[in-house]
Scaffold this motif. Sequence first.
Motif, mmCIF file in Angstrom:
data_model
loop_
_atom_site.group_PDB
_atom_site.id
_atom_site.type_symbol
_atom_site.label_atom_id
_atom_site.label_comp_id
_atom_site.label_asym_id
_atom_site.label_seq_id
_atom_site.Cartn_x
_atom_site.Cartn_y
_atom_site.Cartn_z
ATOM 1 N N VAL A 1 19.451 1.358 4.832
ATOM 2 C CA VAL A 1 19.177 2.705 4.315
ATOM 3 C C VAL A 1 18.161 2.640 3.184
ATOM 4 C CG1 VAL A 1 20.181 4.646 3.072
ATOM 5 C CG2 VAL A 1 21.377 3.684 5.036
ATOM 6 N N LYS A 2 18.338 1.686 2.260
ATOM 7 C CA LYS A 2 17.402 1.563 1.141
ATOM 8 C C LYS A 2 15.994 1.257 1.637
ATOM 9 C CE LYS A 2 18.999 -1.124 -2.153
ATOM 10 N NZ LYS A 2 19.761 -2.243 -2.766
ATOM 11 N N ALA A 3 15.885 0.350 2.603
ATOM 12 C CA ALA A 3 14.568 0.038 3.170
ATOM 13 C C ALA A 3 13.996 1.246 3.894
ATOM 14 C CB ALA A 3 14.683 -1.151 4.122
ATOM 15 N N GLY A 4 14.860 1.966 4.614
ATOM 16 C CA GLY A 4 14.397 3.160 5.323
ATOM 17 C C GLY A 4 13.944 4.255 4.393
ATOM 18 N N LEU A 5 14.638 4.436 3.273
ATOM 19 C CA LEU A 5 14.215 5.428 2.284
ATOM 20 C C LEU A 5 12.838 5.093 1.734
ATOM 21 C CD1 LEU A 5 17.524 6.038 0.273
ATOM 22 C CD2 LEU A 5 16.274 7.730 1.636
ATOM 23 N N PHE A 6 12.644 3.820 1.414
ATOM 24 C CA PHE A 6 11.337 3.408 0.895
ATOM 25 C C PHE A 6 10.235 3.674 1.917
ATOM 26 C CE2 PHE A 6 8.068 0.125 1.107
ATOM 27 C CZ PHE A 6 7.442 0.293 -0.125
ATOM 28 N N PHE A 7 10.465 3.252 3.163
ATOM 29 C CA PHE A 7 9.439 3.406 4.194
ATOM 30 C C PHE A 7 9.134 4.878 4.435
ATOM 31 C CE2 PHE A 7 8.009 3.676 8.639
ATOM 32 C CZ PHE A 7 6.955 2.770 8.609
ATOM 33 N N ASN A 8 10.165 5.703 4.518
ATOM 34 C CA ASN A 8 9.946 7.126 4.775
ATOM 35 C C ASN A 8 9.261 7.810 3.603
ATOM 36 O OD1 ASN A 8 11.309 8.452 7.388
ATOM 37 N ND2 ASN A 8 12.451 6.614 6.828
ATOM 38 N N LEU A 9 9.625 7.435 2.383
ATOM 39 C CA LEU A 9 8.928 8.013 1.234
ATOM 40 C C LEU A 9 7.476 7.573 1.225
ATOM 41 C CD1 LEU A 9 8.922 9.658 -1.349
ATOM 42 C CD2 LEU A 9 9.748 7.641 -2.590
ATOM 43 N N GLY A 10 7.237 6.318 1.609
ATOM 44 C CA GLY A 10 5.860 5.823 1.630
ATOM 45 C C GLY A 10 4.983 6.584 2.599
ATOM 46 N N PHE B 1 0.838 -1.203 0.000
ATOM 47 C CA PHE B 1 0.000 0.000 0.000
ATOM 48 C C PHE B 1 0.872 1.251 0.000
ATOM 49 C CE2 PHE B 1 -2.127 3.398 2.369
ATOM 50 C CZ PHE B 1 -3.249 3.579 1.574
ATOM 51 N N LEU B 2 1.948 1.243 0.781
ATOM 52 C CA LEU B 2 2.858 2.391 0.771
ATOM 53 C C LEU B 2 3.493 2.560 -0.596
ATOM 54 C CD1 LEU B 2 4.668 2.052 4.243
ATOM 55 C CD2 LEU B 2 2.752 3.527 3.633
ATOM 56 N N ASP B 3 3.798 1.437 -1.267
ATOM 57 C CA ASP B 3 4.356 1.513 -2.617
ATOM 58 C C ASP B 3 3.351 2.130 -3.578
ATOM 59 O OD1 ASP B 3 6.316 1.085 -4.599
ATOM 60 O OD2 ASP B 3 5.301 -0.741 -5.231
ATOM 61 N N PHE B 4 2.068 1.788 -3.394
ATOM 62 C CA PHE B 4 1.031 2.401 -4.226
ATOM 63 C C PHE B 4 0.986 3.916 -4.000
ATOM 64 C CE2 PHE B 4 -3.287 4.086 -4.482
ATOM 65 C CZ PHE B 4 -3.589 3.822 -5.820
ATOM 66 N N CYS B 5 1.112 4.331 -2.740
ATOM 67 C CA CYS B 5 1.136 5.764 -2.435
ATOM 68 C C CYS B 5 2.332 6.442 -3.095
ATOM 69 C CB CYS B 5 1.190 5.981 -0.916
ATOM 70 S SG CYS B 5 -0.285 5.437 -0.028
#
Length: 1074
Positions: A763-772, A624-628
Amino acid sequence: MSLDDNHSSVVLACAKVIQCVLSCDVNENFFEMLEKTATYEKEIFTAPVFRSKPEIDVGFLHGGFWKYNAKPSNILPVGEDMVDDESEGKHTIQDDIVVGGQDFAAGLVRMGILPRLLYLLETDPTAALEECILSILVGIARHSPRCVNAIMKCQRLVETVVHRFTMEDTIESYPSKIKSVSLLRVLAQSHMENCLEFIKNGAFRTMTWHLYQHVSSLDHWVKSGRENRKLSSALMVEQLRFWKVCIHYGYCVSYFSDIFPTLCLWLNPPTIEKLVQKSVLCEFVSISKEAYLVLEALARRLPNLFSQEHAGDNTEIWSWSCVGPMVDLAIKWIALKTDPHISKLFEWQNGTESDSVFQDISVTPLLWVYSAVLRMLCRVLERVIPEDSDNLHGSVGLVPWLPEFVPKVGLEIVKNGFLSFSGASAYPTGGGSFIEELCHLRQQSNYETSLASVCCLHGVVQVVVNIDKLIWLAKSHSPSQEYSVSREAKILEDGILKGSMVELRNLLNTFVKLAASEWHIVQSIEIFGRGGPAPGLGVGWGASGGGFWSAAALLRQIDGGFLINLLETFQFLSSTVTPMAEEMTFSMQRINSVLGVCLTAGPRDKYIVEKALNILLQVHVLKFLDFCIQHFLHLNKRFKPSAYKEDDLLVFSKTLASHFRNRWLSMKVKSKDMVRNSSSGNQTFKKGSVALDTIYEDLDVSNNKTCQECTSLVIEWAQQRLPLPMHWFLSPISTICDSKYAGLQRDQTQNFVQDPHDLLETVKAGLFFNLGVEAMSTFKSSNASSPVQWVPLVWKLHSLSVILLVGMGVLEEEKSRDVFEALQDIYGQLLDQSRTGISADVSLGNNIDLLSESRNKDNTEFLMFQSEIHESYSTFIETLVEQFSAISYGDSIFGRQVAVYLHRHVEAPTRLAAWNVLTNACVLDLLPPLEKCIGKAEGYLEPVEDNCDILEAYVKSWSSGVLDRAAARGSVAYTLVIHHLSSFIFHSHAVDQLLLRNKLVKSLLRDYSRKQHHEGMMMNLIRYNKPSASQMSDQNGGSPLERSSIDKKMEVLTEACEGNSTLLTEVNKLKSSL
């Protein structure tokens, strides 16, 4: 000194003062509420604490380990560790004052209050003084493990308390007896060894002998007198709690057969009307509630029904043969819900009944009983469920047979209107369901009623979930099994959750909204400094919003725990590829509520945070965050949407789960060397010295359960990090492991991610989560405020800079580079909104401005990196620029991150430090053009620079030649210099700045006289015309000038020369060139 006075009135007055300063009554009121909820297995010590300072290796994020105000080894009672002549003189009054100033209770123990209190107890004090002394002892026992040890080691103290308990059994002595039992209970809770000692030496039997006194009937108890009933019920409640502590440790379980006859009266539901008429409802149900909580503790000692295995830890187990009758008694309470008098009581509480019989009668005591009954049933049902049955869809752990009481409890739940079911005609009581009534009571302003309601709701849902699970497992094993053909049985067979889904979803939505409106109150409490949230000095509980030690904060934590359990029960996100607008709103609200729950969790709520993380990091939530993210990137036309694969999301889920648990939920354990050096606790001060022992940071981090967790029913604020800081979710992109960048680092053991590859994955996972979560918070379809929106922007921008300290790895991978740039764009939008006064945040109703801490007096410089993040932030910028110059090769993404420190709304010291470092490194030319920087151009250009140090730094860079290549490449640095110097020199009319203007002009003209190749830059400076707001994003050189405007500027230059002929010659040369 007053405790040693000969006048009893002086001694009593002194004891009362100490009691008040220790906040004994206030703290006990809180712990009484905590005992009633029975939500937490463990209580918490009250010693005042403070946060350790943030360090560079964790990106300066707040939320460090809590530490005691006074080091435990400094709590040294007089004479305990100083018995020889050599150490006698090393203890000074000044040392006592220092400890007392750090922690009042610790200071009292250090100065020898315990022997004085023992002496007073041995001199046959008055009832009032004895009760006051015992209150002080309870307050000290609640302080810390060190204070508990001091009490246990004080010779004859505990023995004297037990002896006085057995002396006279009069009404006047009951308050002291209650306090005495409470003291031993608190001591037993603090450590298993204390509990075992009380059992072995007979203290437990002595302090609980009233539990063996059988009350023949309710009438006999009622006739004993109002005051006697009140005090005897309070004493019995305290004794039951003492017994419950022993049961939790696995002791005294066998006492059940001896005490059960006494409990029978209180376990059976009474005639409510009779209790109301006799005004004894509260006293009766208080004992009933505690009796069922004892049964719940006993149920924990049951072996699993189908394995009959129990850990071989030499503790006692309860027998299943005792369970059936106890469940039958509990079922009677469930059936009592439809009693007309109880129904009228609930209706009166809800304002729909005006029966004068129930006027001024609160339903809260009954709610506590129902909460205890439901908890006991839930615990019994849990022990029936096979241990290897993880979920309803598994193929293992099927129940070979179903105990008779399981469907019986389920049928009573259905029959007595605890929930509403689709197709049901009416409720047995004629009103709404029990769930509906409890939701209404939760909205009341009375905290205790609200707490009791939530605890009941929690119990109902958990019992229903366990019954559904057991019946499903039984049906899987014997599909042909039928219970009955009645409507209730049909609901039971199909699943109670399924039949009541509409009401339970409404319940879920109610608590989602509550969580969204409550988290900010708890977040506004924390104080960074000595004193902290603990009420050791009586002030920690008095903070805004009620403080951590209040019913208000407790209610929010109980709400959060219940919400997490609801979300675990129900799948809450759409599985469709493109969710509808309503589904998106619903999902966003729930994700925001889970983020809010994480912020309300205290030291006892570690398991709640773990569950919340499990929910947030499920793959379908990340989808869902990826969709956002894709939706945001589509609207932001600079990027092509590129969805992540499910395998990528699974890796992100595991990586983030590991990081968050290690970063925020790990405990701090002393290293072996420190334990060896400090375990004796015999350190003493040098005579006259006030320099107390250092509270060392050299500690190891461990995820394993500590010895204290296994042997104590009380936890410490110290050595853990909860509550989480508001910006906790930034930690994956704010953690570095290479200590060479940690110039301010003191703790060399807290490297949470050791391997560079693991660090990059985090860091890559954190960037994704924070952008989401950031992309989700930009959608306007949800009215709920997101905690993400309330994190000060300065922290978000800073976290992106921290990533770059460890190298270019994150920018070298295409997808993570796009995510990094997208986060920069979102933060740029937030920056523009803050700058223009258009708040991106939704008002929370109480006007708490969580961004106010990052704003100065005139609200111009609200990005206060140095003031808010770290006082030596210039060192951080220096390291960042070193990286930029050494490895970036002018990377545009890296460059725009560095350039943000030149934004006009960054505080002046940080801007100056950034400019000087960039100048010294000769990398001004590597910065991107203005139009490619984070945020709109206007933010870098307005308001006009008026800081003399920065303006002089601009001129120094001009004169040194560092700006030459920046001018050739169109760097933002050159644009800023031209804009701000031109605007200040030619458009500033402040009289007090004429000297500075003249100084700057003279420096520029002298440079021009020596460096003719700077003629073009001087021409640009003179020709520059301040652009309008619409032009700022499109051009760097300003708009064309008319001849009259140039003439006016030349007049300014001439005036600034102050008659210097050499400089006037240079002005004339410029004039002729123009």
